[in-house]
Write a protein that holds these residues in place. Structure first.
Motif, PDB file in Angstrom:
ATOM      1  N   GLY A 270       0.790  -1.229   0.000  1.00  0.00           N
ATOM      2  CA  GLY A 270       0.000   0.000   0.000  1.00  0.00           C
ATOM      3  C   GLY A 270       0.817   1.271   0.000  1.00  0.00           C
ATOM      4  N   VAL A 271       2.129   1.152  -0.202  1.00  0.00           N
ATOM      5  CA  VAL A 271       2.986   2.346  -0.247  1.00  0.00           C
ATOM      6  C   VAL A 271       2.624   3.204  -1.460  1.00  0.00           C
ATOM      7  CG1 VAL A 271       5.376   3.100  -0.618  1.00  0.00           C
ATOM      8  CG2 VAL A 271       4.887   1.251   0.979  1.00  0.00           C
ATOM      9  N   GLU A 272       2.727   4.520  -1.308  1.00  0.00           N
ATOM     10  CA  GLU A 272       2.423   5.433  -2.406  1.00  0.00           C
ATOM     11  C   GLU A 272       3.427   5.251  -3.542  1.00  0.00           C
ATOM     12  OE1 GLU A 272       0.626   9.169   0.160  1.00  0.00           O
ATOM     13  OE2 GLU A 272       2.790   8.879   0.014  1.00  0.00           O
ATOM     14  N   LEU A 273       2.928   4.888  -4.704  1.00  0.00           N
ATOM     15  CA  LEU A 273       3.807   4.620  -5.835  1.00  0.00           C
ATOM     16  C   LEU A 273       4.461   5.889  -6.382  1.00  0.00           C
ATOM     17  CD1 LEU A 273       1.795   1.898  -7.800  1.00  0.00           C
ATOM     18  CD2 LEU A 273       3.931   1.606  -6.534  1.00  0.00           C
ATOM     19  N   HIS A 274       3.874   7.062  -6.105  1.00  0.00           N
ATOM     20  CA  HIS A 274       4.492   8.280  -6.647  1.00  0.00           C
ATOM     21  C   HIS A 274       5.843   8.564  -5.991  1.00  0.00           C
ATOM     22  CE1 HIS A 274       2.826  10.426  -3.052  1.00  0.00           C
ATOM     23  NE2 HIS A 274       3.901  11.162  -3.229  1.00  0.00           N
ATOM     24  N   GLN A 275       6.139   7.867  -4.872  1.00  0.00           N
ATOM     25  CA  GLN A 275       7.448   8.029  -4.251  1.00  0.00           C
ATOM     26  C   GLN A 275       8.517   7.172  -4.921  1.00  0.00           C
ATOM     27  OE1 GLN A 275       7.628   8.168   0.070  1.00  0.00           O
ATOM     28  NE2 GLN A 275       5.391   8.211   0.200  1.00  0.00           N
ATOM     29  N   GLY A 276       8.084   6.357  -5.885  1.00  0.00           N
ATOM     30  CA  GLY A 276       9.014   5.464  -6.565  1.00  0.00           C
ATOM     31  C   GLY A 276       9.717   6.133  -7.732  1.00  0.00           C
ATOM     32  N   GLU A 277      10.186   5.321  -8.655  1.00  0.00           N
ATOM     33  CA  GLU A 277      10.933   5.831  -9.812  1.00  0.00           C
ATOM     34  C   GLU A 277      10.459   5.152 -11.076  1.00  0.00           C
ATOM     35  OE1 GLU A 277      14.976   3.223  -9.757  1.00  0.00           O
ATOM     36  OE2 GLU A 277      14.687   4.580  -8.029  1.00  0.00           O
ATOM     37  N   VAL A 278      10.797   5.771 -12.210  1.00  0.00           N
ATOM     38  CA  VAL A 278      10.392   5.269 -13.517  1.00  0.00           C
ATOM     39  C   VAL A 278      11.565   4.556 -14.158  1.00  0.00           C
ATOM     40  CG1 VAL A 278       9.490   5.884 -15.786  1.00  0.00           C
ATOM     41  CG2 VAL A 278       8.754   7.169 -13.763  1.00  0.00           C
ATOM     42  N   THR A 279      11.341   3.332 -14.613  1.00  0.00           N
ATOM     43  CA  THR A 279      12.337   2.564 -15.346  1.00  0.00           C
ATOM     44  C   THR A 279      11.698   2.090 -16.639  1.00  0.00           C
ATOM     45  OG1 THR A 279      13.415   1.804 -13.318  1.00  0.00           O
ATOM     46  CG2 THR A 279      13.846   0.544 -15.318  1.00  0.00           C
ATOM     47  N   GLY A 280      12.144   2.627 -17.766  1.00  0.00           N
ATOM     48  CA  GLY A 280      11.489   2.305 -19.033  1.00  0.00           C
ATOM     49  C   GLY A 280      10.064   2.806 -18.995  1.00  0.00           C
ATOM     50  N   ASP A 281       9.110   1.902 -19.223  1.00  0.00           N
ATOM     51  CA  ASP A 281       7.701   2.272 -19.112  1.00  0.00           C
ATOM     52  C   ASP A 281       7.089   1.701 -17.832  1.00  0.00           C
ATOM     53  OD1 ASP A 281       7.577  -0.422 -19.673  1.00  0.00           O
ATOM     54  OD2 ASP A 281       6.136  -0.230 -21.329  1.00  0.00           O
ATOM     55  N   ARG A 282       7.943   1.369 -16.864  1.00  0.00           N
ATOM     56  CA  ARG A 282       7.475   0.776 -15.617  1.00  0.00           C
ATOM     57  C   ARG A 282       7.613   1.744 -14.451  1.00  0.00           C
ATOM     58  NH1 ARG A 282      10.568  -5.132 -16.013  1.00  0.00           N
ATOM     59  NH2 ARG A 282       9.624  -5.804 -18.003  1.00  0.00           N
ATOM     60  N   LEU A 283       6.741   1.567 -13.476  1.00  0.00           N
ATOM     61  CA  LEU A 283       6.805   2.337 -12.246  1.00  0.00           C
ATOM     62  C   LEU A 283       7.266   1.402 -11.132  1.00  0.00           C
ATOM     63  CD1 LEU A 283       6.357   5.067 -10.949  1.00  0.00           C
ATOM     64  CD2 LEU A 283       3.948   4.492 -10.635  1.00  0.00           C
ATOM     65  N   VAL A 284       8.325   1.785 -10.446  1.00  0.00           N
ATOM     66  CA  VAL A 284       8.966   0.940  -9.450  1.00  0.00           C
ATOM     67  C   VAL A 284       8.610   1.426  -8.048  1.00  0.00           C
ATOM     68  CG1 VAL A 284      11.158   0.003  -8.621  1.00  0.00           C
ATOM     69  CG2 VAL A 284      10.870   0.558 -11.060  1.00  0.00           C
ATOM     70  N   CYS A 285       8.092   0.514  -7.224  1.00  0.00           N
ATOM     71  CA  CYS A 285       7.737   0.863  -5.851  1.00  0.00           C
ATOM     72  C   CYS A 285       9.006   1.161  -5.050  1.00  0.00           C
ATOM     73  CB  CYS A 285       6.969  -0.294  -5.201  1.00  0.00           C
ATOM     74  SG  CYS A 285       6.556  -0.005  -3.470  1.00  0.00           S
ATOM     75  N   PRO A 286       9.003   2.227  -4.237  1.00  0.00           N
ATOM     76  CA  PRO A 286      10.215   2.608  -3.498  1.00  0.00           C
ATOM     77  C   PRO A 286      10.534   1.685  -2.324  1.00  0.00           C
ATOM     78  CG  PRO A 286       8.398   3.999  -2.819  1.00  0.00           C
ATOM     79  CD  PRO A 286       7.884   3.158  -3.962  1.00  0.00           C
ATOM     80  N   TYR A 287       9.587   0.864  -1.899  1.00  0.00           N
ATOM     81  CA  TYR A 287       9.763   0.047  -0.691  1.00  0.00           C
ATOM     82  C   TYR A 287      10.540  -1.235  -0.965  1.00  0.00           C
ATOM     83  CZ  TYR A 287       8.295  -1.419   4.041  1.00  0.00           C
ATOM     84  OH  TYR A 287       8.249  -1.789   5.367  1.00  0.00           O
ATOM     85  N   HIS A 288      10.031  -2.070  -1.878  1.00  0.00           N
ATOM     86  CA  HIS A 288      10.670  -3.351  -2.164  1.00  0.00           C
ATOM     87  C   HIS A 288      11.112  -3.496  -3.618  1.00  0.00           C
ATOM     88  CE1 HIS A 288       8.402  -4.214   1.544  1.00  0.00           C
ATOM     89  NE2 HIS A 288       9.315  -5.165   1.772  1.00  0.00           N
ATOM     90  N   GLY A 289      10.905  -2.446  -4.419  1.00  0.00           N
ATOM     91  CA  GLY A 289      11.363  -2.491  -5.799  1.00  0.00           C
ATOM     92  C   GLY A 289      10.481  -3.260  -6.749  1.00  0.00           C
ATOM     93  N   TRP A 290       9.277  -3.585  -6.332  1.00  0.00           N
ATOM     94  CA  TRP A 290       8.363  -4.260  -7.255  1.00  0.00           C
ATOM     95  C   TRP A 290       8.083  -3.328  -8.437  1.00  0.00           C
ATOM     96  CZ3 TRP A 290       4.053  -7.753  -4.852  1.00  0.00           C
ATOM     97  CH2 TRP A 290       4.616  -8.588  -3.890  1.00  0.00           C
ATOM     98  N   GLU A 291       8.060  -3.907  -9.644  1.00  0.00           N
ATOM     99  CA  GLU A 291       7.880  -3.124 -10.858  1.00  0.00           C
ATOM    100  C   GLU A 291       6.511  -3.394 -11.474  1.00  0.00           C
ATOM    101  OE1 GLU A 291      11.093  -3.585 -13.608  1.00  0.00           O
ATOM    102  OE2 GLU A 291      12.633  -3.542 -12.043  1.00  0.00           O
ATOM    103  N   PHE A 292       5.859  -2.317 -11.906  1.00  0.00           N
ATOM    104  CA  PHE A 292       4.526  -2.426 -12.490  1.00  0.00           C
ATOM    105  C   PHE A 292       4.528  -1.820 -13.888  1.00  0.00           C
ATOM    106  CE2 PHE A 292       4.190  -2.428  -7.928  1.00  0.00           C
ATOM    107  CZ  PHE A 292       3.315  -3.476  -7.685  1.00  0.00           C
ATOM    108  N   ASP A 293       3.914  -2.548 -14.836  1.00  0.00           N
ATOM    109  CA  ASP A 293       3.860  -2.065 -16.205  1.00  0.00           C
ATOM    110  C   ASP A 293       2.703  -1.061 -16.350  1.00  0.00           C
ATOM    111  OD1 ASP A 293       1.489  -3.484 -16.420  1.00  0.00           O
ATOM    112  OD2 ASP A 293       2.343  -5.109 -17.631  1.00  0.00           O
TER     113      ASP A 293
END
Length: 387
Positions: free
Chosen positions: A71-94
């Motif tokens: 449930g961590v806010e994804l906007h705190q993560g980073e963009v890799t390619g066309d994926r959004l990476v969660c800042p907590y555990h690094g899970w990547e979402f397309d």
């Protein structure tokens, strides 16, 4: 449908200040320049937190701003390619919100079914848009048309509005030309007359005749009579949830509305002024200077006064939501009807969809849902009388 233009007192049911939105429309969330490549920003569309990001090649995507893992806010993560990476555990979402990589999971191991909700997103007119409703309807709903946007002979002035008020209050301010009294120290308009009023399923069109004198009339280059007074026709069109207004022969204003919450609204506007009399070489020189000057010294002075009134209205509603009010402008009453009707239609469509929630969810939500529908149904029947 043509409506009467007679100014007549009608009691307003204050539930209009609590009605929600119909999310099955495109809503503006940011100017394009505010979202750079490989950047993610947080936005809200009617209390829905959304993480909007741009990939390296400029494409825009939108996901629910909550990782389906913790449930961590994804906007705190980073963009890799066309994926959004969660800042907590690094899970990547397309871009569809599907988890496509977990960095600490052994290679070849099946990924868990972790899905973040995705939202249709697009760019047009230098604005990023999101569709917060049913994705299947996104192709059926069109964006507002702004034909002047690509006109090289038109000066386009982008304007951002922020209001601590319910979107219905902001919408009524735009429809209500009778508040020219507020701007009298700016030599604004006076003696407004409602000439025509039309209402359709999801739209309102009001036509006013207004008078101008002094600085504003001279600035806009309007011819005046022997008393220095100029009259113009102002047409205001509301196509839920956005506006387009014109001043006869002078300007065109497109106002795109973003309801953020029950007490917060934003707008993304474009004031279009034709400059056809100027040569093109001069236009190129004038635009960079004229845009900030007109915005600051003309438009914003009026907007700041409006903001003060809208936020005052919201504060007093918050202090006493049962206080009764009287409205005499039939255009405002018609506007309230459209706003309530759009929300009720959405609620009815939502109720007709198959319920895929668990029995526990249904039992906990049933009381709240029934009360909300009952309250807003009452508001449509009582608050906005038929003209």
């Amino acid at each position: 449908m043509e409506l009467a233009t007679t100014l007549k007192g009608q009691t307003v049911q204050n539930k209009i200040r609590e009605v929600g939105i119909n999310p099955n429309h495109w809503y503006p969330i940011a100017w394009s320049y505010e979202l750079k490549a490989n950047q993610v920003i947080p936005v809200k569309v009617w209390q829905q937190p959304i993480a909007v990001y741009r990939d390296a090649v400029g494409r825009v995507y939108a996901l629910e701003d909550a990782c389906p893992h913790k449930g961590v806010e994804l906007h705190q993560g980073e963009v890799t390619g066309d994926r959004l990476v969660c800042p907590y555990h690094g899970w990547e979402f397309d871009p569809q919100g599907q988890c496509v990589n977990i960095p600490y999971l052994p290679k070849g191991q099946k990924l868990p079914c972790a899905q973040a909700r995705s939202y249709p997103a697009q760019e047009r007119y230098g604005i990023v848009w999101v569709f917060p409703g049913d994705p299947a309807l996104a192709q059926e709903r069109s964006l507002p048309e702004v034909p002047e946007y690509d006109d090289p002979n038109c000066l386009i002035i982008p304007i951002t509005g922020r209001f601590q008020a319910h979107f219905s209050i902001c919408n009524e301010n735009t429809m209500d030309v009778f508040h020219g009294f507020l701007h009298r120290n700016l030599q604004g308009w006076f003696d407004p007359v409602l000439l025509k009023l039309r209402e359709a399923e999801g739209s309102i069109e009001a036509q006013y005749r207004v008078s101008y004198r002094g600085f504003l009339s001279k600035f806009l280059g309007l011819s005046a009579d022997s008393n220095g007074v100029t009259q113009r026709i102002v047409t205001i069109e509301y196509h839920y949830p956005h506006y387009h207004s014109t001043m006869e022969g002078v300007s065109s204003l497109y106002l795109m509305r973003l309801p953020v919450s029950p007490t917060e609204t934003r707008s993304f506007s474009m004031l279009c002024l034709p400059l056809v009399r100027l040569p093109k070489w001069l236009l190129r020189s004038v635009k960079p200077v004229a845009v900030p000057l007109v915005r600051k010294f003309l438009f914003m002075r009026f907007l700041e006064q409006d903001v003060e009134m809208m936020e005052s209205e919201q504060r007093n509603y918050g202090l006493n939501s049962k206080r009764r009010y009287v409205e005499i402008n039939p255009a405002i009453i018609a506007l309230q009807r459209v706003i309530v009707r759009q929300y009720e239609q959405f609620m009815q469509q939502s109720d007709a969809l198959p319920d895929q929630s668990s029995p526990e969810d249904r039992s906990s939500e049933s009381a709240t849902g029934s009360l909300a529908v009952e309250a807003h149904t009452a508001s449509a029947e009582q608050a906005v009388p038929t003209l």
